[in-house]
Design a protein around this motif. Structure first.
Motif, PDB file in Angstrom:
ATOM      1  N   PRO A   1       1.040  -0.965  -0.309  1.00  0.00           N
ATOM      2  CA  PRO A   1      -0.111  -0.082  -0.328  1.00  0.00           C
ATOM      3  C   PRO A   1       1.087   0.968  -0.039  1.00  0.00           C
ATOM      4  N   LEU A   2       0.197   2.233  -0.369  1.00  0.00           N
ATOM      5  CA  LEU A   2       1.138   3.451  -0.712  1.00  0.00           C
ATOM      6  C   LEU A   2       0.857   4.736   0.651  1.00  0.00           C
ATOM      7  N   TYR A   3      -0.669   4.634   0.863  1.00  0.00           N
ATOM      8  CA  TYR A   3      -1.687   5.887   2.133  1.00  0.00           C
ATOM      9  C   TYR A   3      -1.230   4.934   3.541  1.00  0.00           C
ATOM     10  N   PRO A   4       0.245   6.003   3.940  1.00  0.00           N
ATOM     11  CA  PRO A   4      -0.308   4.909   5.545  1.00  0.00           C
ATOM     12  C   PRO A   4      -1.117   6.300   6.666  1.00  0.00           C
ATOM     13  N   ALA A   5      -1.626   4.804   7.272  1.00  0.00           N
ATOM     14  CA  ALA A   5      -2.469   4.893   8.644  1.00  0.00           C
ATOM     15  C   ALA A   5      -2.666   6.663   9.171  1.00  0.00           C
ATOM     16  N   GLU A   6      -0.771   6.614   9.452  1.00  0.00           N
ATOM     17  CA  GLU A   6      -1.203   8.435   9.685  1.00  0.00           C
ATOM     18  C   GLU A   6       0.227   8.892   8.917  1.00  0.00           C
ATOM     19  N   LEU A   7       0.160  10.396   9.035  1.00  0.00           N
ATOM     20  CA  LEU A   7       0.616  11.089   8.372  1.00  0.00           C
ATOM     21  C   LEU A   7       1.147  11.685   9.283  1.00  0.00           C
ATOM     22  N   VAL A   8       3.310  11.604   9.750  1.00  0.00           N
ATOM     23  CA  VAL A   8       3.597  12.499  10.611  1.00  0.00           C
ATOM     24  C   VAL A   8       5.053  12.725  10.169  1.00  0.00           C
ATOM     25  N   THR A   9       5.832  13.681  10.872  1.00  0.00           N
ATOM     26  CA  THR A   9       6.500  14.517   9.854  1.00  0.00           C
ATOM     27  C   THR A   9       8.313  13.283  10.291  1.00  0.00           C
ATOM     28  N   LEU A  10       8.709  13.758   9.899  1.00  0.00           N
ATOM     29  CA  LEU A  10      10.367  12.726   9.853  1.00  0.00           C
ATOM     30  C   LEU A  10      10.682  13.392  11.387  1.00  0.00           C
ATOM     31  N   ASN A  11      10.746  14.329  12.194  1.00  0.00           N
ATOM     32  CA  ASN A  11      11.877  14.490  13.160  1.00  0.00           C
ATOM     33  C   ASN A  11      10.501  13.713  13.905  1.00  0.00           C
ATOM     34  N   HIS A  12       9.225  13.593  13.449  1.00  0.00           N
ATOM     35  CA  HIS A  12       8.300  12.737  14.664  1.00  0.00           C
ATOM     36  C   HIS A  12       8.511  11.020  14.464  1.00  0.00           C
ATOM     37  N   VAL A  13       8.568  10.840  13.699  1.00  0.00           N
ATOM     38  CA  VAL A  13       9.185   9.289  13.087  1.00  0.00           C
ATOM     39  C   VAL A  13      10.382   9.195  13.730  1.00  0.00           C
ATOM     40  N   LYS A  14      11.507   9.919  13.746  1.00  0.00           N
ATOM     41  CA  LYS A  14      12.697   9.671  14.974  1.00  0.00           C
ATOM     42  C   LYS A  14      12.114   9.558  16.485  1.00  0.00           C
ATOM     43  N   LYS A  15      11.760  10.512  16.917  1.00  0.00           N
ATOM     44  CA  LYS A  15      11.251  10.751  17.916  1.00  0.00           C
ATOM     45  C   LYS A  15      10.204   9.175  18.512  1.00  0.00           C
ATOM     46  N   THR A  16       9.229   8.805  17.856  1.00  0.00           N
ATOM     47  CA  THR A  16       8.351   7.558  18.276  1.00  0.00           C
ATOM     48  C   THR A  16       8.752   6.666  17.415  1.00  0.00           C
ATOM     49  N   ALA A  17       9.569   6.551  16.809  1.00  0.00           N
ATOM     50  CA  ALA A  17      10.076   5.081  16.275  1.00  0.00           C
ATOM     51  C   ALA A  17      10.064   4.257  17.009  1.00  0.00           C
ATOM     52  N   SER A  18       9.814   2.790  16.739  1.00  0.00           N
ATOM     53  CA  SER A  18       9.678   1.633  17.041  1.00  0.00           C
ATOM     54  C   SER A  18      10.969   1.371  17.130  1.00  0.00           C
TER      55      SER A  18
END
Length: 579
Positions: A174-191
């Motif tokens: 799939p191309l569409y993620p369930a939630e759109l988050v910024t790159l910095n947010h990805v870094k802070k909340t990453a699995s």
């Protein structure tokens, strides 16, 4: 990987790519709607350092990016979906390659298993632009491909870039993620998995620089003082071809005054209307007295290339030069006559600031400036004070520019009329053209890109067929928030062919000129643009001046007879030869 993880990984790669491009100096991204490019589109939508431009037509989108890159003197990114959307960029990519304009094409693509098997909207996209773009073919996003390797691939492709780069991005659904988050947010909340994947980029996240930084290329060898002294010993001439406003062409005028040599210029030199140069060179080469004087030149210093005037090209080819130097910013072959010469690969500024001595034959051709001024008087008499026509409109437009104005000149007749007849003026506009491949496509979109970056009053001067070729880009005009005047010279077809030796008039009409009988009023109305149609110079001057009173785009259609320009050109040529 699980499906939703695939969508998140697609987006993460898109965000890493767009962030790195921002750090590499990209200020604009041009985007067309599409599904397969969704990871790139969503990444661009969340990127705060890059201005976004949207257009539904990929061909126009590519040319708008070309204009933005020309005006900003910086790389511009383009995002398209897969399939023929990519192919529609081809004309703009060709023009950018030939004229050293840095475009970065980001194309969404199907993964390998969906190519050549009947899958929808799937074509072979790697190498689609052949030799006109540097290739970067990325795999489908995967944890097995390191994040730092992704960024260094981008850095290496863009380093010291001055021509198009094509980055092909294959994405699995799939191309569409369930939630759109910024790159910095990805870094802070990453699995744990994502944090491990991004760990090599920890120092990159803490900075605002690209992961890999390449030093700028060193300047090339320059002539020594002794070499300069030998070169200027004799009767010389300076010839200026295509230069951008960023090239500081005014320095060439100062150099000419120091040497005591005349300067002859092309329409695209930024100096065509300058009072201190010989702008009417195309016409002066028709005149026996002026031509005889020019034949005395022994040395030539050429800045740039891509001349409009065939007579100037022939002059350079036929002279028996003692010394022939050409100054180019890149290692190009810009001489269709293949003359024996010395090419110095450097900037205008670097060459002009060398310790040039005064020529031993300074002021040998002072008479050229009075000849140039006399010809200007002839043009006033033969064009400005005669019946309405194309050359009269071109001279009127050129005479009404200021140093803050942008004048974009279309191909075929408009650029030739400007080159032959533009008036001498104290103010000179910023001149832009698309003369790499010299196509009549994409001119409206390119001019819109220039205007969007420069944010200055803009005039686009084009012919009727050029307008028809890029009609979809009238939608971009609707987005203009400053004065933008589209002047369409409608001579009902390709009347540039009136100047060419087609065997007979039936062939010219049926296979070359292609009269269409169309007008542009309803087209302007369709896009909600202010419109005036004129057929005399007084109406044109009034409409043109009024158009600059509004912070929006206006269309002025100029109706002229099909043979008016070609007949007038022939008459003026005879007058110049005889007088």
């Amino acid at each position: 990987m699980q499906q939703q993880t695939s969508a998140d990984m697609n987006l993460l790669w898109g965000q890493l790519i767009l962030e790195e491009l921002a750090r590499l100096g990209v200020k604009h991204v041009c985007m067309a709607p599409g599904s397969r490019s969704t990871p790139l589109t969503l990444a661009a939508a969340s990127q705060t350092q890059i201005t976004r431009h949207i257009h539904f037509d990929e061909r126009g989108l590519g040319f708008m990016a070309l204009g933005l890159a020309k005006a900003s003197d910086a790389p511009v990114a383009i995002i398209t979906t897969s399939g023929t959307a990519v192919a529609n960029l081809y004309p703009a990519i060709v023009e950018a390659w030939l004229t050293h304009v840095p475009l970065i094409v980001l194309t969404g693509d199907r993964p390998g298993e969906l190519i050549d098997c009947g899958a929808n909207q799937a074509i072979v996209q790697p190498a689609i632009f052949a030799g006109y773009a540097k290739q970067v073919n990325l795999p489908t996003p995967d944890n097995a491909y390191p994040a730092n390797a992704l960024l260094t691939a981008i850095d290496h492709a863009i380093a010291n870039q001055h021509q198009p780069v094509h980055i092909n991005c294959m994405y699995r659904e799939p191309l569409y993620p369930a939630e759109l988050v910024t790159l910095n947010h990805v870094k802070k909340t990453a699995s744990v998995t994502t944090a491990t994947y991004l760990a090599p980029l920890n120092s990159w996240f803490d900075s605002n620089k690209p992961l890999t930084r390449y030093a700028a290329l060193n300047g090339s060898e320059l002539p020594t003082t002794d070499t300069l002294m030998r070169f200027v010993h004799g009767k010389g001439i300076i010839v200026v071809g295509t230069l951008s406003p960023a090239n500081n062409p005014q320095l060439i005028v100062a150099l000419a005054q120091k040497l005591g040599w005349p300067v002859v210029v092309d329409a695209q030199s930024q100096l065509r209307q300058h009072p201190g140069v010989v702008g009417h060179i195309d016409q002066l080469l028709l005149n026996p007295k002026a031509s005889k004087l020019l034949e005395q030149a022994e040395r030539v210093l050429v800045f740039g290339g891509r001349f409009v005037s065939k007579r100037l090209i022939q002059y350079l080819a036929q002279q028996q030069w003692h010394s022939h130097w050409q100054i180019l910013a890149h290692s190009d072959r810009l001489d269709p006559t293949h003359q024996h010469k010395q090419i110095w690969q450097t900037s205008v500024q670097a060459m002009c600031q060398l310790p040039w001595p005064r020529s031993s034959e300074a002021n040998w051709a002072l008479q050229l400036l009075p000849y140039n001024e006399s010809l200007e008087s002839v043009l006033k008499q033969q064009i400005d004070n005669t019946s309405f026509g194309e050359a009269q409109v071109v001279r009127t437009v050129a005479a009404n520019q200021t140093n803050e104005h942008i004048l974009f000149i279309g191909n075929s007749l408009p650029i030739r009329l400007y080159d032959m007849y533009a008036p001498i003026a104290t103010n000179t506009p910023l001149i832009y053209t698309n003369r790499g491949a010299s196509g009549i496509d994409g001119l409206i979109a390119t001019a819109c890109g220039v205007a969007a970056d420069k944010k200055a009053p803009t005039t686009l001067l084009i012919g009727d067929l050029s307008c028809l070729h890029d009609f979809n880009s009238m939608a971009l005009l609707k987005q203009m928030s400053r004065p933008f005047v589209l002047v369409i010279i409608n001579n009902d077809g390709g009347n540039i062919f009136n100047l060419l030796p087609v065997p007979n008039e039936n062939l010219r009409n049926d296979f070359y000129r292609l009269s269409h009988g169309l007008e542009f009023g309803y087209g302007a109305a369709m896009f909600g643009l202010a419109y005036r149609q004129v057929d005399d110079i007084e109406s044109f001057q009034q409409a043109y001046q009024e158009a600059f009173e509004y912070n929006c785009a206006s269309v002025i259609e100029v109706n002229v007879a099909p043979n008016q320009a070609s007949d007038q050109i022939a008459q003026i040529n005879q007058w110049v030869k005889q007088h």
